[in-house]
Design a protein around this motif. Sequence first.
Motif, PDB file in Angstrom:
ATOM      1  N   ASP A   8       0.840  -1.207   0.000  1.00 31.69           N
ATOM      2  CA  ASP A   8       0.000   0.000   0.000  1.00 31.69           C
ATOM      3  C   ASP A   8       0.870   1.250   0.000  1.00 31.69           C
ATOM      4  N   THR A   9       1.862   1.236   0.904  1.00 38.68           N
ATOM      5  CA  THR A   9       2.759   2.386   1.002  1.00 38.68           C
ATOM      6  C   THR A   9       3.469   2.603  -0.322  1.00 38.68           C
ATOM      7  N   ALA A  10       3.984   1.507  -0.881  1.00 38.67           N
ATOM      8  CA  ALA A  10       4.713   1.618  -2.143  1.00 38.67           C
ATOM      9  C   ALA A  10       3.801   2.169  -3.239  1.00 38.67           C
ATOM     10  N   GLN A  11       2.575   1.661  -3.294  1.00 39.54           N
ATOM     11  CA  GLN A  11       1.637   2.099  -4.338  1.00 39.54           C
ATOM     12  C   GLN A  11       1.312   3.583  -4.178  1.00 39.54           C
ATOM     13  N   GLU A  12       1.066   3.991  -2.931  1.00 41.61           N
ATOM     14  CA  GLU A  12       0.766   5.406  -2.681  1.00 41.61           C
ATOM     15  C   GLU A  12       1.933   6.287  -3.090  1.00 41.61           C
ATOM     16  N   THR A  13       3.141   5.828  -2.722  1.00 41.00           N
ATOM     17  CA  THR A  13       4.338   6.603  -3.058  1.00 41.00           C
ATOM     18  C   THR A  13       4.430   6.827  -4.563  1.00 41.00           C
ATOM     19  N   VAL A  14       4.307   5.727  -5.336  1.00 35.29           N
ATOM     20  CA  VAL A  14       4.496   5.897  -6.783  1.00 35.29           C
ATOM     21  C   VAL A  14       3.336   6.681  -7.404  1.00 35.29           C
TER      22      VAL A  14
ATOM     23  N   SER B 272       4.847   3.718 -14.350  1.00 40.85           N
ATOM     24  CA  SER B 272       4.309   3.540 -12.993  1.00 40.85           C
ATOM     25  C   SER B 272       4.604   2.125 -12.533  1.00 40.85           C
ATOM     26  N   TYR B 273       4.219   1.889 -11.328  1.00 41.15           N
ATOM     27  CA  TYR B 273       4.350   0.536 -10.781  1.00 41.15           C
ATOM     28  C   TYR B 273       2.971   0.008 -10.417  1.00 41.15           C
ATOM     29  N   ALA B 274       2.815  -1.311 -10.533  1.00 44.00           N
ATOM     30  CA  ALA B 274       1.628  -1.966  -9.976  1.00 44.00           C
ATOM     31  C   ALA B 274       2.122  -2.890  -8.879  1.00 44.00           C
ATOM     32  N   PHE B 275       1.687  -2.643  -7.658  1.00 44.13           N
ATOM     33  CA  PHE B 275       2.027  -3.548  -6.558  1.00 44.13           C
ATOM     34  C   PHE B 275       0.802  -4.402  -6.282  1.00 44.13           C
ATOM     35  N   ARG B 276       0.987  -5.687  -6.301  1.00 43.28           N
ATOM     36  CA  ARG B 276      -0.171  -6.567  -6.207  1.00 43.28           C
ATOM     37  C   ARG B 276      -0.748  -6.571  -4.802  1.00 43.28           C
ATOM     38  N   PRO B 277      -1.997  -6.083  -4.653  1.00 43.62           N
ATOM     39  CA  PRO B 277      -2.592  -6.149  -3.327  1.00 43.62           C
ATOM     40  C   PRO B 277      -2.931  -7.592  -2.978  1.00 43.62           C
TER      41      PRO B 277
ATOM     42  N   PHE C 276      -3.337 -19.515  -9.466  1.00 47.27           N
ATOM     43  CA  PHE C 276      -2.697 -19.129 -10.715  1.00 47.27           C
ATOM     44  C   PHE C 276      -3.530 -18.085 -11.468  1.00 47.27           C
ATOM     45  N   SER C 277      -4.835 -18.329 -11.573  1.00 46.06           N
ATOM     46  CA  SER C 277      -5.693 -17.437 -12.355  1.00 46.06           C
ATOM     47  C   SER C 277      -5.687 -16.025 -11.801  1.00 46.06           C
ATOM     48  N   HIS C 278      -5.698 -15.911 -10.470  1.00 46.75           N
ATOM     49  CA  HIS C 278      -5.698 -14.570  -9.876  1.00 46.75           C
ATOM     50  C   HIS C 278      -4.402 -13.829 -10.190  1.00 46.75           C
ATOM     51  N   PHE C 279      -3.303 -14.573 -10.168  1.00 45.06           N
ATOM     52  CA  PHE C 279      -2.020 -13.940 -10.466  1.00 45.06           C
ATOM     53  C   PHE C 279      -1.982 -13.452 -11.915  1.00 45.06           C
ATOM     54  N   ILE C 280      -2.433 -14.318 -12.824  1.00 48.87           N
ATOM     55  CA  ILE C 280      -2.432 -13.943 -14.238  1.00 48.87           C
ATOM     56  C   ILE C 280      -3.377 -12.757 -14.458  1.00 48.87           C
ATOM     57  N   HIS C 281      -4.510 -12.781 -13.749  1.00 51.08           N
ATOM     58  CA  HIS C 281      -5.469 -11.680 -13.857  1.00 51.08           C
ATOM     59  C   HIS C 281      -4.802 -10.369 -13.465  1.00 51.08           C
ATOM     60  N   PHE C 282      -4.049 -10.409 -12.395  1.00 56.40           N
ATOM     61  CA  PHE C 282      -3.335  -9.199 -11.958  1.00 56.40           C
ATOM     62  C   PHE C 282      -2.347  -8.745 -13.031  1.00 56.40           C
TER      63      PHE C 282
ATOM     64  N   PHE D  94      -3.107   3.371 -10.741  1.00 52.09           N
ATOM     65  CA  PHE D  94      -3.444   1.947 -10.884  1.00 52.09           C
ATOM     66  C   PHE D  94      -4.202   1.449  -9.654  1.00 52.09           C
ATOM     67  N   THR D  95      -5.326   0.831  -9.907  1.00 58.78           N
ATOM     68  CA  THR D  95      -6.027   0.177  -8.802  1.00 58.78           C
ATOM     69  C   THR D  95      -6.349  -1.229  -9.258  1.00 58.78           C
ATOM     70  N   TYR D  96      -6.424  -2.128  -8.315  1.00 61.44           N
ATOM     71  CA  TYR D  96      -6.714  -3.512  -8.687  1.00 61.44           C
ATOM     72  C   TYR D  96      -7.898  -4.039  -7.896  1.00 61.44           C
ATOM     73  N   GLU D  97      -8.846  -4.583  -8.628  1.00 59.27           N
ATOM     74  CA  GLU D  97     -10.017  -5.189  -7.983  1.00 59.27           C
ATOM     75  C   GLU D  97      -9.910  -6.702  -8.141  1.00 59.27           C
ATOM     76  N   THR D  98     -10.022  -7.427  -7.043  1.00 63.34           N
ATOM     77  CA  THR D  98     -10.048  -8.889  -7.141  1.00 63.34           C
ATOM     78  C   THR D  98     -11.328  -9.291  -7.872  1.00 63.34           C
ATOM     79  N   PRO D  99     -11.225 -10.182  -8.850  1.00 63.11           N
ATOM     80  CA  PRO D  99     -12.435 -10.595  -9.579  1.00 63.11           C
ATOM     81  C   PRO D  99     -13.428 -11.300  -8.647  1.00 63.11           C
ATOM     82  N   PRO D 100     -14.706 -11.369  -9.069  1.00 60.58           N
ATOM     83  CA  PRO D 100     -15.727 -11.942  -8.186  1.00 60.58           C
ATOM     84  C   PRO D 100     -15.558 -13.442  -7.925  1.00 60.58           C
TER      85      PRO D 100
END
Lengths: 460, 473
Positions: B49-55, B75-80, B382-388, B431-437
């Motif tokens: 979170d901190t890293a994402q806010e910083t960037v 930019s960076y995407a940090f995986r929540p 695996f699917s969640h990681f690929i989704h990210f 960048f924001t990331y929403e976990t799929p349903p």
Amino acid sequence: MKIFRILIKYEWLNFRADKGLLILTALTLFAGLYGIYYGTTEIERQRENIAALDVLTEHNVEEMKVKFLGDADAGDIGYYHSTFAVNHPDSWASLSLGQRDVNPYYLKLRLLNLQSQLYDTENINPLKVLSGNFDLAFVLVYLFPLLIIGLCFNILSAEKEQGTLPLLLSQPISLPLVVGAKLTFRMMLVLGLALLLSVVAMVWGQVVPDVRIGIWLGVVLLYCLFWFGVAFLVAALQKNSAFNAVTLLGVWLLLTIIIPALLNVYVAVKQPVPQALELTIKQREVVHAGWDKPKRETMNKFFAHYPQWTDTTEIQGRFAWRWYYAFQHLGDVAVEDLARDYQESLQARHQLVAQLNVLSVPVNVQGIFNAMAGSDLPSHLAFLQSASRYHDSLREYYYPFLFNQVAFTHADYDGEPRHSFTSSPDFATAYSGLVKLVVSVLLVYAVALLLFRVKEASVK
Amino acid sequence: MVKSIAKKEFVSTLRDSRFVALSVIVLLLLLAATIVGLHSYKTLQAERDTAQETVNDQFVSAADRHPHRMAHYGSYAFRPKSSISFLDFGMDSYTGASVYMEAHRQNSANFSQAQQSSSLIRFGEMTVAFVLQMLIPLLIIFLCFGAFTQEKETGTLKILLSQGISLRQMAWAKIAGYSKVVALVVAPALALASLLLFGRGGFELGGDVVIRLLLFMLFYLVYFFIFIVLSVVVSALHQRSSTALVTLLGIWILFCVITPKAAANLGANLYTTPTKAQMEADVHEEVAKGIDGHNSQDERAEALKQELLEKYNVETLEELPVNFDGILMALGEEQSSHVFQEHFDELTGTFEKQNSISEYVGLLNPYLAVRHLSMGMAGSDFSHFIHFQKMAEQYRYNQSQKLNHIQATQLKYGDKETRLSSETWKDFTPFTYETPPAGWALGNHLLSLGAMLLWLVLVSTVGIRLIDKTKVA
């Protein structure tokens, strides 16, 4: 002595008649062979992939020669041309793959900022690395104890439950002799199997024959003896077969899974590694700020590190490659401390594990195997350092072209340094692990013998 | 009669001090795993979170820059971490946490936990899922191995049967009794986990998280039930308790230790993946030369140039009302991303094929089935990681193209000097990331779900029938 031999012979006949035990032994043998096959093919694949990198580099050079037909600006070459830092597996790596699947065994490098390239990862299937490697080390560390447990959990209790123990003891044979004969037979079987698999793996993997043959076989021998000691200890409690089976499996679970998992938590809390994200963010910020700073300021900072180029011509105009590479390098300099901290924290994590592994013999043995195979974290860190030095030498190769403003010709590609690093075994860890292993084995037998005495006395 | 057998099993188990001791150990481990999981979740999440806010801050407050400079700055995407991944780390420890998103390049996800550990991490991690997947089945085995053998050994089986109860009824009665015992061990931990999840702040509490958690628990309950019935069946097929126990322990070792690793390794051996270096070289080659060597990069640029000159009816690029640099860059980004995406999809396809071996083995091994379902619900599969990764790539692509568009419309051709005001960057959404349903997550594991149901049906029908057919000596 004669009685001892007779006892052994009957153990053999018993074993031959017991289908369950035969299947268990055959399964372990098969698992061992599969582990050897898997380990060698995996390392062979890594070798092939590393060899293929040379082809990629050659292609890249060809492409450069077409793109820059005559003399080129070294700055363009440094930007578009890439080479590889490679971490060749040690010949022993096929026996114990360690972390070689998690950490990349090569790095693609350009003349740009190093810290933005040093931590790139390889295409790996996370499910596969999560499940772990089915190599010989796994078979020896995890499955052999199970074989030993399977063979030994009812070593005395079965005789008791079948009512044959009093019959046996009515002969002029002591209980220790009976147990000793039974254990000896099983040890011969298990050690024979373990040593056979180890030798097959060494021959198949074409390992460099050195002192490690002795260490490996010694560790395998001691590790098996340790588990026999545990089985012996539980047998000394003189409980029924069901109790023994559950207790032994419990010990196995504790030593191979629960304690390591708890240690892992402890290490993560005790030795946090918070630098990574900060490092990557800061490095980008410094490098990109380079574009906005006055060129003189950037160059003066750079010349502080490379005074030999101080007298080179002043930069005119919007852009010059030597200025570009100077601020790229200053990006690395800015995070030097963080990068060192990061690698030192990782090293400290490993060190902490090396201290704590007295709590679990399997962790210790896996550590010895990985240390011998040069496949653990320290070896990867050594590779990263070697790659950093390689990047230094690349920069130093290009700087004369850049600062003296000499054209880069086709012949100059051949003069470019190439990188090669081979993981080396960590004998210090191996030897200290070996000492701990010997102590563990002695301890377990001492306790078991003591317990036997106490129990025998209480029976009398 | 059935009720009293169930009650007897329940009561006598609770009186067995050894079982109670084991249960307490398992329960303690479960609690420890919950706390450890939560701690690790919080630490990692806070770091990211901190890293994402910083960037994000760095991007919107960046200096006046040329738009293409900004595209390279990226930019960076940090995986929540997914909210309930604290129950099952799954693959999260082996997947990268940070993706650097810049123009022209698709970077790998770096800095996984496993890379920051020594080989100790390969022994496994202390998570709630580990206790539920491996230890509770052992507890179940210990609880149930004597279900029938003990009655046989003490001779009470015949007496029971003489009361007019069938073997089948007796089996169900015992299963009911054991289920109650297992529930007693598991329920407090699951309740605590839910409480921790919902009772404290920091988690986004949506209906989706509730569904995921409920399904997570449901799958484990089914898994435990399968193990209970299986253990009772094995017990009925044996004459002696010790052999029943050894058989069950053998099954456990095969299910939980050997096959998962063997299946994953076999998959990787069967389907090989290209190295990242090879993949990048292939992508580069295809982009430069065009697919099949037709329509190379230079030809494409030339064609675009002619097309624009004709469209606006001018002679030179300088006369164009739009900046050709930006347009060419956009075309390049579009094509290289397209080629990369094809290769990336091929790579994930190969990984999926490798993983399908483990999923099919789930038909033979309920441990694997529940493992996949559990990771799926926890959002650590695996699917969640690929989704990210795909979301990060999409963001990277859009950001680059937006900057290319700015360059094409606001700057003149050949202009490498002009710096746009830093106000320009404030228009960019971070960048924001929403976990799929949950439904999506479940859809990725239909095979494992099928395997689980198949096991449930098989043990309850074929298994119980086997009990009915055993001979009572």
